[in-house]
Scaffold this active site. Structure first.
Site, PDB file in Angstrom:
ATOM      1  N   ASP A   1      20.037   0.516   4.844  1.00  0.00           N
ATOM      2  CA  ASP A   1      19.102   0.573   6.091  1.00  0.00           C
ATOM      3  C   ASP A   1      20.231   0.217   7.321  1.00  0.00           C
ATOM      4  O   ASP A   1      20.786  -1.003   7.166  1.00  0.00           O
ATOM      5  CB  ASP A   1      18.188  -0.903   5.932  1.00  0.00           C
ATOM      6  CG  ASP A   1      17.174  -0.479   5.121  1.00  0.00           C
ATOM      7  OD1 ASP A   1      16.737   0.763   4.483  1.00  0.00           O
ATOM      8  OD2 ASP A   1      16.229  -1.313   4.972  1.00  0.00           O
TER       9      ASP A   1
ATOM     10  N   HIS B   1      13.357   6.371   1.630  1.00  0.00           N
ATOM     11  CA  HIS B   1      12.877   5.309   2.221  1.00  0.00           C
ATOM     12  C   HIS B   1      12.168   5.620   3.400  1.00  0.00           C
ATOM     13  O   HIS B   1      11.944   4.932   4.595  1.00  0.00           O
ATOM     14  CB  HIS B   1      13.712   4.287   2.513  1.00  0.00           C
ATOM     15  CG  HIS B   1      13.440   3.054   3.077  1.00  0.00           C
ATOM     16  ND1 HIS B   1      13.018   2.975   4.366  1.00  0.00           N
ATOM     17  CD2 HIS B   1      13.518   1.677   2.727  1.00  0.00           C
ATOM     18  CE1 HIS B   1      12.869   1.521   4.861  1.00  0.00           C
ATOM     19  NE2 HIS B   1      13.068   0.971   3.849  1.00  0.00           N
TER      20      HIS B   1
ATOM     21  N   HIS C   1      22.186  -3.226  10.967  1.00  0.00           N
ATOM     22  CA  HIS C   1      20.657  -3.602  10.560  1.00  0.00           C
ATOM     23  C   HIS C   1      20.349  -5.067  11.223  1.00  0.00           C
ATOM     24  O   HIS C   1      19.570  -5.622  10.889  1.00  0.00           O
ATOM     25  CB  HIS C   1      20.807  -3.495   9.115  1.00  0.00           C
ATOM     26  CG  HIS C   1      19.390  -3.363   8.438  1.00  0.00           C
ATOM     27  ND1 HIS C   1      18.502  -2.750   8.950  1.00  0.00           N
ATOM     28  CD2 HIS C   1      18.735  -4.276   7.687  1.00  0.00           C
ATOM     29  CE1 HIS C   1      17.321  -2.953   8.348  1.00  0.00           C
ATOM     30  NE2 HIS C   1      17.460  -3.605   7.486  1.00  0.00           N
TER      31      HIS C   1
ATOM     32  N   HIS D   1      17.232  -7.988   2.373  1.00  0.00           N
ATOM     33  CA  HIS D   1      16.147  -7.655   2.476  1.00  0.00           C
ATOM     34  C   HIS D   1      15.330  -7.584   1.185  1.00  0.00           C
ATOM     35  O   HIS D   1      15.703  -7.024   0.264  1.00  0.00           O
ATOM     36  CB  HIS D   1      15.804  -6.536   3.242  1.00  0.00           C
ATOM     37  CG  HIS D   1      15.333  -6.608   4.719  1.00  0.00           C
ATOM     38  ND1 HIS D   1      15.586  -5.839   5.801  1.00  0.00           N
ATOM     39  CD2 HIS D   1      14.663  -7.643   5.430  1.00  0.00           C
ATOM     40  CE1 HIS D   1      15.162  -6.102   6.715  1.00  0.00           C
ATOM     41  NE2 HIS D   1      14.599  -7.190   6.707  1.00  0.00           N
TER      42      HIS D   1
ATOM     43  N   ASP E   1      12.757  -5.969   0.079  1.00  0.00           N
ATOM     44  CA  ASP E   1      12.260  -4.753  -0.758  1.00  0.00           C
ATOM     45  C   ASP E   1      13.637  -4.217  -1.434  1.00  0.00           C
ATOM     46  O   ASP E   1      13.218  -3.280  -2.200  1.00  0.00           O
ATOM     47  CB  ASP E   1      11.662  -3.720   0.381  1.00  0.00           C
ATOM     48  CG  ASP E   1      12.698  -3.656   1.554  1.00  0.00           C
ATOM     49  OD1 ASP E   1      13.210  -4.380   2.237  1.00  0.00           O
ATOM     50  OD2 ASP E   1      12.667  -2.358   1.920  1.00  0.00           O
TER      51      ASP E   1
END
Ligand SMILES: [Zn+2]
Length: 279
Positions: free
Chosen positions: A177, A241, A154, A66, A68
């Site tokens: 995540d 986060h 995820h 991802h 980020d």
């Protein structure tokens, strides 16, 4: 000899730009050197704040691809190269797909690599980020340190991995995540510290903002992370986060939500939070 082990939350943020929170990145300092987990927005600024640097890293480990979590991958790659006085390949571990991302990033940087090679007579080698794609099991073993990976959940982002770092008798888990899952439970069993990305489901559901509500189904809520920590007998849970970013003065609500399901120590991360790990 086992050296000091500590965690530094470099970036406690999320995809949403925040003046006080850099993007997701965590440093784990071990007896074999500094291990960097993910490299979100501003990672090298925070790494400098932690007293480390791209050139000082022992390895880079990615939980998933991802944006980020990898926005500043190119900065780690380039800065390590231009601040080293000898070839310094940085081992990079990540889920399947990492090699392609790194290869294409290098393609993006070809103009810069060419400029610098041409300009600096003493720079005669290219930057290098040798990738090992990992799925499960021991992925790094050296001295007293053993890093184990396991698949996380995820979905629809796939594949994703979490990591457990054992250094002598101390242990840290970087969940990345994920929603609660068997792979994460395995990593967490008896760990000293669990660093877990979280969202506040109660604040996101019902906002009517579809783009935001979409994230609920593939992230752990604070309660989810707390239940995972409790089930595994973890000593300390670090919430990072946080989405949405906690409004000033509401940090205690996040801690209380976790404490309702987990009797260990709970910390809400901010950038450059240092967590010493004692076995
Ligand atoms: Zn993600």
């Amino acid at each position: 000899m086992v050296g000091p082990m500590e965690i530094v939350i470099l970036g406690s943020g999320s995809p949403l730009p925040d003046p006080h929170r850099a993007g997701p990145a965590t440093l784990v300092r071990t007896s074999i050197g500094d291990l960097l987990f993910d490299c979100g927005r501003g990672v090298l600024m925070r790494l400098a704040g932690a007293g480390s640097a791209a050139g000082a890293l022992r390895a880079l480990l990615l939980t998933h691809l991802h944006s980020d979590h990898i926005t500043d991958l190119n900065d780690v790659f380039t800065t390590r190269w231009v601040t080293s006085f000898a070839p310094s390949p940085l081992p990079c571990l990540g889920p399947v797909g990492t090699a392609t991302v790194v290869e294409r990033m290098e393609t993006m940087l070809e103009p810069d690599i060419g400029y610098r090679l041409e300009h600096h007579d003493d720079l005669t080698w290219r930057p290098s980020l040798p990738v090992t794609e990992v799925t499960a099991g021991v992925v790094l073993s050296e001295g007293d340190v053993r890093v184990t990976a396991a698949p996380t959940d995820h979905a629809p982002v796939h594949p994703t991995v979490g990591y457990r770092i054992d250094d002598g008798d101390r242990s840290v888990v970087i969940a990345g995540d994920t929603v609660p899952c068997a792979g994460l439970d395995e990593l967490c069993a008896g760990a000293d510290v669990l660093v877990h990305t979280v969202i506040r489901r109660d604040l996101i559901e019902g906002t009517g903002i579809a783009r935001l509500e979409d994230i609920v189904d593939y992230h752990s809520s604070v309660e989810d992370a707390a239940r995972t920590a409790a089930k595994a007998g973890v000593a300390t849970l670090v919430l990072t986060h946080p989405v949405p970013a906690p409004a000033p003065g509401t940090e205690g609500v996040w801690i209380d939500q976790a404490a309702a399901h987990f009797s260990g120590r709970v910390l809400l991360a901010e950038d450059l939070l240092v967590v010493p790990v004692s076995g």
